[in-house]
Enzyme design. Structure first.
Site, mmCIF file in Angstrom:
data_model
loop_
_atom_site.group_PDB
_atom_site.id
_atom_site.type_symbol
_atom_site.label_atom_id
_atom_site.label_comp_id
_atom_site.label_asym_id
_atom_site.label_seq_id
_atom_site.Cartn_x
_atom_site.Cartn_y
_atom_site.Cartn_z
ATOM 1 N N ASP A 68 0.831 -1.209 0.000
ATOM 2 C CA ASP A 68 0.000 0.000 0.000
ATOM 3 C C ASP A 68 0.862 1.255 0.000
ATOM 4 O OD1 ASP A 68 0.849 -0.733 2.545
ATOM 5 O OD2 ASP A 68 -0.874 0.124 3.562
ATOM 6 N N ASP A 109 7.373 3.907 2.754
ATOM 7 C CA ASP A 109 7.631 5.038 3.633
ATOM 8 C C ASP A 109 9.156 5.139 3.805
ATOM 9 O OD1 ASP A 109 7.121 7.033 5.451
ATOM 10 O OD2 ASP A 109 6.190 5.776 6.943
ATOM 11 N N PHE A 151 0.457 11.983 7.223
ATOM 12 C CA PHE A 151 -0.037 10.673 7.646
ATOM 13 C C PHE A 151 -1.407 10.443 7.008
ATOM 14 C CE2 PHE A 151 -1.940 7.465 10.278
ATOM 15 C CZ PHE A 151 -0.887 6.593 10.466
HETATM 16 C C1 PRP Z 1 3.012 -0.312 6.437
HETATM 17 C C2 PRP Z 1 2.964 -0.577 4.940
HETATM 18 C C3 PRP Z 1 4.315 -1.111 4.638
HETATM 19 C C4 PRP Z 1 5.197 -0.420 5.657
HETATM 20 C C5 PRP Z 1 5.889 0.713 4.983
HETATM 21 O O1 PRP Z 1 2.683 -1.471 7.108
HETATM 22 O O2 PRP Z 1 1.969 -1.487 4.609
HETATM 23 O O3 PRP Z 1 4.387 -2.509 4.804
HETATM 24 O O4 PRP Z 1 4.360 0.078 6.704
HETATM 25 O O5 PRP Z 1 6.736 1.376 5.884
HETATM 26 P P1 PRP Z 1 8.305 1.434 5.702
HETATM 27 O O6 PRP Z 1 8.566 1.799 4.273
HETATM 28 O O7 PRP Z 1 8.683 2.560 6.645
HETATM 29 O O8 PRP Z 1 8.881 0.132 6.099
HETATM 30 P P2 PRP Z 1 2.298 -1.521 8.666
HETATM 31 O O9 PRP Z 1 3.493 -1.960 9.451
HETATM 32 O O10 PRP Z 1 1.654 -0.225 9.067
HETATM 33 O O11 PRP Z 1 1.250 -2.710 8.713
HETATM 34 P P3 PRP Z 1 -0.212 -2.844 8.004
HETATM 35 O O12 PRP Z 1 0.036 -3.011 6.524
HETATM 36 O O13 PRP Z 1 -0.805 -4.077 8.615
HETATM 37 O O14 PRP Z 1 -1.000 -1.581 8.305
#
Ligand code: PRP
Length: 179
Positions: free
Chosen positions: A99, A102, A151
């Site tokens: 999704d 970051d 956010f």
């Molecule tokens: C979010 C997203 C990515 C990750 C990106 O997952 O889905 O996997 O964070 O962040 P990064 O680039 O800083 O590593 P999250 O841990 O929020 O879990 P979720 O998908 O279950 O909401």
């Protein structure tokens, strides 16, 4: 509009159009090949569901769930696999669907981990990219939207596990975060 939402960043219509374009591009790139879509739970679930309905190539699915080792160690890039793939990806054309990218730490880990399992090819598709937050280099092949460092929730993305079901991508009112 949901009462906790301050503004809609990407509307249902904008998302629908872009997801359709991404689906067409991916279908062209993979044309006669089978693609194994690897969805990263939970955030990617809604995007993935819409994306794959815009693919005209043979498509298979598998899923992973990962989590970083708590906020304090996030910068270490250590990622814990909560749910691994069901099957081997050896010799397959794998497309990771996320999704959001970051910091890039999750994807960097996933790419290294999945490459070691010898897929025929490995590409990445993300709905959202927040380049301002990047701390490690990751090569993303398909990006839906590049967004500013705000956010966002909705269309699979959460705040404290809420708002994933909003049909658009939105910024919440500040008081919602402050509780
Ligand atoms: C979010 C997203 C990515 C990750 C990106 O997952 O889905 O996997 O964070 O962040 P990064 O680039 O800083 O590593 P999250 O841990 O929020 O879990 P979720 O998908 O279950 O909401």
């Amino acid at each position: 509009m949901h009462p906790d939402v301050q503004k809609i960043l990407l509307s249902e219509e904008q998302i629908r159009e872009r997801v359709k374009e991404l689906g067409q591009q991916i279908s062209q790139d993979y044309h006669a090949r089978e693609v194994l879509v690897v969805g990263i739970l939970k955030g990617a679930m809604i995007f993935l569901a819409d994306l794959v309905r815009n693919l005209s190539v043979s498509t298979y699915f598998d899923f992973m769930a990962v989590s970083s080792y708590g906020s304090g160690t996030k910068s270490s890039g250590a990622v814990r696999i909560l749910k691994d793939l069901d099957k081997s990806i050896e010799g397959k054309h794998v497309l990771i669907v996320e999704d959001i990218v970051d910091t890039g730490l999750t994807l960097k880990y996933l790419v290294e981990n999945l490459k070691s399992r010898n897929p025929e090819s490995l590409k990445i598709c993300t709905l959202l990219d927040k380049p301002d937050r990047r701390t490690v280099d990751v090569q993303v092949d398909y990006t839906g939207f590049t967004i500013p460092n705000e956010f966002v929730v909705g269309y699979g993305l959460d705040f404290d596990e809420r708002y994933r079901n909003l049909p658009y991508i939105a910024v919440l009112k500040p008081e919602v975060y402050q509780g």
